[in-house]
Design an enzyme around this catalytic site. Structure first.
Site, PDB file in Angstrom:
ATOM      1  N   HIS A 205       0.803  -1.227   0.000  1.00  0.00           N
ATOM      2  CA  HIS A 205       0.000   0.000   0.000  1.00  0.00           C
ATOM      3  C   HIS A 205       0.834   1.274   0.000  1.00  0.00           C
ATOM      4  CE1 HIS A 205       1.140  -0.186   4.218  1.00  0.00           C
ATOM      5  NE2 HIS A 205       0.807   1.092   4.320  1.00  0.00           N
TER       6      HIS A 205
HETATM    7  C1  UD1 Z   1      -1.102   6.061   5.779  1.00  0.00           C
HETATM    8  C2  UD1 Z   1       0.325   6.441   6.170  1.00  0.00           C
HETATM    9  C3  UD1 Z   1       1.258   5.255   5.956  1.00  0.00           C
HETATM   10  C4  UD1 Z   1       0.741   4.025   6.690  1.00  0.00           C
HETATM   11  C5  UD1 Z   1      -0.712   3.756   6.323  1.00  0.00           C
HETATM   12  C6  UD1 Z   1      -1.250   2.650   7.180  1.00  0.00           C
HETATM   13  C7  UD1 Z   1       0.951   8.800   5.843  1.00  0.00           C
HETATM   14  C8  UD1 Z   1       1.714   9.728   4.991  1.00  0.00           C
HETATM   15  N1  UD1 Z   1       0.816   7.539   5.367  1.00  0.00           N
HETATM   16  O1  UD1 Z   1      -1.099   5.728   4.409  1.00  0.00           O
HETATM   17  O2  UD1 Z   1       2.535   5.548   6.468  1.00  0.00           O
HETATM   18  O3  UD1 Z   1       1.527   2.917   6.339  1.00  0.00           O
HETATM   19  O4  UD1 Z   1      -1.498   4.943   6.562  1.00  0.00           O
HETATM   20  O5  UD1 Z   1      -2.270   1.947   6.556  1.00  0.00           O
HETATM   21  O6  UD1 Z   1       0.506   9.175   6.894  1.00  0.00           O
HETATM   22  N2  UD1 Z   1      -8.561   5.746   2.342  1.00  0.00           N
HETATM   23  C9  UD1 Z   1      -9.797   5.141   2.496  1.00  0.00           C
HETATM   24  N3  UD1 Z   1     -10.272   4.992   3.771  1.00  0.00           N
HETATM   25  C10 UD1 Z   1      -9.600   5.398   4.850  1.00  0.00           C
HETATM   26  C11 UD1 Z   1      -8.359   6.033   4.682  1.00  0.00           C
HETATM   27  C12 UD1 Z   1      -7.857   6.175   3.434  1.00  0.00           C
HETATM   28  O7  UD1 Z   1     -10.454   4.747   1.532  1.00  0.00           O
HETATM   29  O8  UD1 Z   1     -10.084   5.188   5.977  1.00  0.00           O
HETATM   30  C13 UD1 Z   1      -8.008   5.906   0.978  1.00  0.00           C
HETATM   31  C14 UD1 Z   1      -8.334   7.262   0.371  1.00  0.00           C
HETATM   32  O9  UD1 Z   1      -8.497   7.049  -1.002  1.00  0.00           O
HETATM   33  C15 UD1 Z   1      -7.060   8.038   0.635  1.00  0.00           C
HETATM   34  C16 UD1 Z   1      -5.999   6.961   0.533  1.00  0.00           C
HETATM   35  O10 UD1 Z   1      -6.601   5.789   1.050  1.00  0.00           O
HETATM   36  O11 UD1 Z   1      -6.873   9.063  -0.278  1.00  0.00           O
HETATM   37  C17 UD1 Z   1      -4.714   7.284   1.276  1.00  0.00           C
HETATM   38  O12 UD1 Z   1      -4.991   7.524   2.646  1.00  0.00           O
HETATM   39  P1  UD1 Z   1      -3.916   8.262   3.579  1.00  0.00           P
HETATM   40  O13 UD1 Z   1      -4.414   8.329   4.961  1.00  0.00           O
HETATM   41  O14 UD1 Z   1      -3.522   9.547   2.936  1.00  0.00           O
HETATM   42  O15 UD1 Z   1      -2.637   7.362   3.475  1.00  0.00           O
HETATM   43  P2  UD1 Z   1      -2.454   5.777   3.579  1.00  0.00           P
HETATM   44  O16 UD1 Z   1      -2.093   5.253   2.225  1.00  0.00           O
HETATM   45  O17 UD1 Z   1      -3.572   5.159   4.301  1.00  0.00           O
HETATM   46  N1  UDP Z   2      -3.393  -5.381   9.179  1.00  0.00           N
HETATM   47  C1  UDP Z   2      -4.701  -5.761   9.461  1.00  0.00           C
HETATM   48  N2  UDP Z   2      -5.520  -6.101   8.408  1.00  0.00           N
HETATM   49  C2  UDP Z   2      -5.094  -6.089   7.112  1.00  0.00           C
HETATM   50  C3  UDP Z   2      -3.758  -5.697   6.857  1.00  0.00           C
HETATM   51  C4  UDP Z   2      -2.936  -5.338   7.906  1.00  0.00           C
HETATM   52  O1  UDP Z   2      -5.111  -5.782  10.621  1.00  0.00           O
HETATM   53  O2  UDP Z   2      -5.900  -6.400   6.222  1.00  0.00           O
HETATM   54  C5  UDP Z   2      -2.523  -4.962  10.304  1.00  0.00           C
HETATM   55  C6  UDP Z   2      -1.228  -5.721  10.463  1.00  0.00           C
HETATM   56  O3  UDP Z   2      -1.397  -6.836  11.300  1.00  0.00           O
HETATM   57  C7  UDP Z   2      -0.288  -4.688  11.088  1.00  0.00           C
HETATM   58  C8  UDP Z   2      -0.842  -3.359  10.613  1.00  0.00           C
HETATM   59  O4  UDP Z   2      -2.124  -3.634  10.046  1.00  0.00           O
HETATM   60  O5  UDP Z   2      -0.350  -4.703  12.491  1.00  0.00           O
HETATM   61  C9  UDP Z   2       0.070  -2.749   9.586  1.00  0.00           C
HETATM   62  O6  UDP Z   2      -0.536  -1.628   9.063  1.00  0.00           O
HETATM   63  P1  UDP Z   2      -0.174  -1.036   7.650  1.00  0.00           P
HETATM   64  O7  UDP Z   2       0.467  -2.075   6.824  1.00  0.00           O
HETATM   65  O8  UDP Z   2      -1.414  -0.409   7.140  1.00  0.00           O
HETATM   66  O9  UDP Z   2       0.816   0.139   8.015  1.00  0.00           O
HETATM   67  P2  UDP Z   2       2.395   0.240   8.236  1.00  0.00           P
HETATM   68  O10 UDP Z   2       2.779  -0.751   9.266  1.00  0.00           O
HETATM   69  O11 UDP Z   2       3.049   0.002   6.923  1.00  0.00           O
HETATM   70  O12 UDP Z   2       2.585   1.646   8.668  1.00  0.00           O
END
Ligand code: UD1
Ligand code: UDP
Length: 358
Positions: A205
């Site tokens: 992601h």
């Molecule tokens: C964010 C974090 C990333 C982390 C991830 C965990 C930053 C810069 N990035 O990335 O480090 O690994 O969270 O999962 O803070 N969206 C939804 N529903 C939601 C949230 C997001 O559909 O509840 C979609 C939207 O299209 C949005 C996109 O995901 O534009 C990105 O969301 P955003 O919170 O900006 O960053 P993540 O990719 O989730």
């Molecule tokens: N995770 C979850 N469901 C999923 C994918 C990931 O509960 O479908 C959990 C996973 O066990 C881990 C956390 O989400 O604890 C990691 O989050 P993510 O990969 O979104 O963020 P990152 O660690 O890269 O910041």
């Protein structure tokens, strides 16, 4: 002492859960401030419900946006809440926009900042998370480093030793606290028609992987090749951001089963029974290591070098043939490493440090 736990995304909720449980157990005066960066049920509420966490007292509902928009909205919202609800210390965890904005708002109000998972570095400033980590560490008064290596990095950046506390990573606490419950629940594999050790698990992601159509296509091609070569099912719970990009770029992996993001207990079951995990997630690299499952990281670097050192993880980058060869190497790995991320009592140490002093 009043404590505010500031969080906003899936990994922060999961990794803060042991700290929140400890604050509850010790009957500390605290509240949860949710930024609303994540808001979809399966990235947010499911974890509060499943991990039985108390509701957030405040939710800023900032939602999605560009980095500047999201960070700015969190900064403004957090400042308002902290002026009104006046904690003595705030805690943030990790490297998201919520973490950095929360830490910055607090430190400008002269409120002490505790950073859980301090001192991680990928040395790749193209990643938004790297910027957030560095800035948050340098705003913080308590730096909770998960390992000695992270502490060394902080010392190297001139942070004084008396602010740094090596606690272990709270993900170990979260895995220990939930794995048995996950196993007892035990229907995730059968509902997906998967057999233990006979499938691959994928998460992907990160912005640098999925926002670039060529890189995203190349990684998916590599995963398709792996699935075809080893002839076992591959399951990928897709983050909504990745799904949006997949549709936008017209990418359709052939040999991979795409599913919705799943709950932590379901995900722990999938991880602990997987033959191999492919990921660009920070938390998933750690969990694979803790659970004894080999991991192929779909990145060129990692801020979790401990996983490379113990041999649980390998960096494959984004080229299909490299992904395939790394999968082959890791499939032959004996998973006898020991977990470098601590003993599962990080939450206790963090709460003790801020409430009882050093
Ligand atoms: C964010 C974090 C990333 C982390 C991830 C965990 C930053 C810069 N990035 O990335 O480090 O690994 O969270 O999962 O803070 N969206 C939804 N529903 C939601 C949230 C997001 O559909 O509840 C979609 C939207 O299209 C949005 C996109 O995901 O534009 C990105 O969301 P955003 O919170 O900006 O960053 P993540 O990719 O989730
Ligand atoms: N995770 C979850 N469901 C999923 C994918 C990931 O509960 O479908 C959990 C996973 O066990 C881990 C956390 O989400 O604890 C990691 O989050 P993510 O990969 O979104 O963020 P990152 O660690 O890269 O910041």
């Amino acid at each position: 002492m009043k404590i505010a736990v500031i969080l906003g995304t899936r990994p922060e909720i999961i990794k803060m859960s042991p700290v929140i449980r400890e604050l509850e157990k010790k009957q500390e005066n605290y509240f949860i401030l949710h930024t609303g960066q994540h808001y979809s049920y399966n990235l947010d509420r499911v974890f509060f419900e499943q991990l039985k966490l108390p509701q957030a007292k405040h939710n800023l509902e900032v939602g999605s946006g560009s980095h500047a928009q999201q960070t700015a909205k969190i900064l403004i919202g957090v400042e308002e809440v902290l002026q009104d609800d006046t904690p003595d210390v705030i805690l943030v965890e990790g490297d998201t926009n919520s973490v950095f904005a929360g830490a910055l708002a607090a430190t400008k109000l002269h409120i002490k900042v505790g950073h859980v998972e301090a001192g991680l570095r990928s040395y790749d400033r193209n990643m938004p998370e790297e910027i957030n980590r560095i800035l948050t560490d340098h705003c913080s008064d308590y730096l909770f480093a998960p390992t000695e290596k992270a502490k060394t990095i902080l010392l190297g950046e001139g942070i004084s030793e008396n602010k740094i506390f090596v606690t272990g990573n709270t993900i170990v606490d979260a895995v220990h606290q939930n794995l048995e419950i996950a196993k007892a629940q035990g229907n995730t594999l059968s509902s997906l028609n998967l057999a233990p050790a006979k499938y691959f698990l994928v998460t992907l992601h990160r912005q640098e992987n999925v926002d670039d159509p060529r890189r995203f296509a190349s990684i998916l091609k590599g995963l398709d090749k792996v699935a075809a070569e080893f002839r076992i099912p591959t399951v990928y719970p897709v983050h909504p951001h990745s799904l949006r990009r997949m549709k936008e770029f017209g990418l359709k992996p052939e040999n991979i089963t795409l599913i919705e993001p799943i709950s932590f207990l379901d995900f722990l079951q999938l991880e602990s029974n997987a033959r191999l995990i492919f990921t660009d997630s920070g938390g998933v690299q750690e969990e694979a290591c803790i659970l004894g499952v080999p991991c192929v990281t779909l990145r060129d670097n990692t801020e979790r070098p401990e996983t490379l050192e113990v041999g649980s993880n390998i960096l494959a980058g984004a080229l299909p043939d490299k992904i395939l060869s790394c999968a082959g190497l890791m499939l032959n790995k004996e998973n006898k490493w020991s977990n470098p991320f601590g003993d599962g009592r990080a939450g206790q140490r963090i709460v003790k440090t801020i409430t009882e002093g050093n």
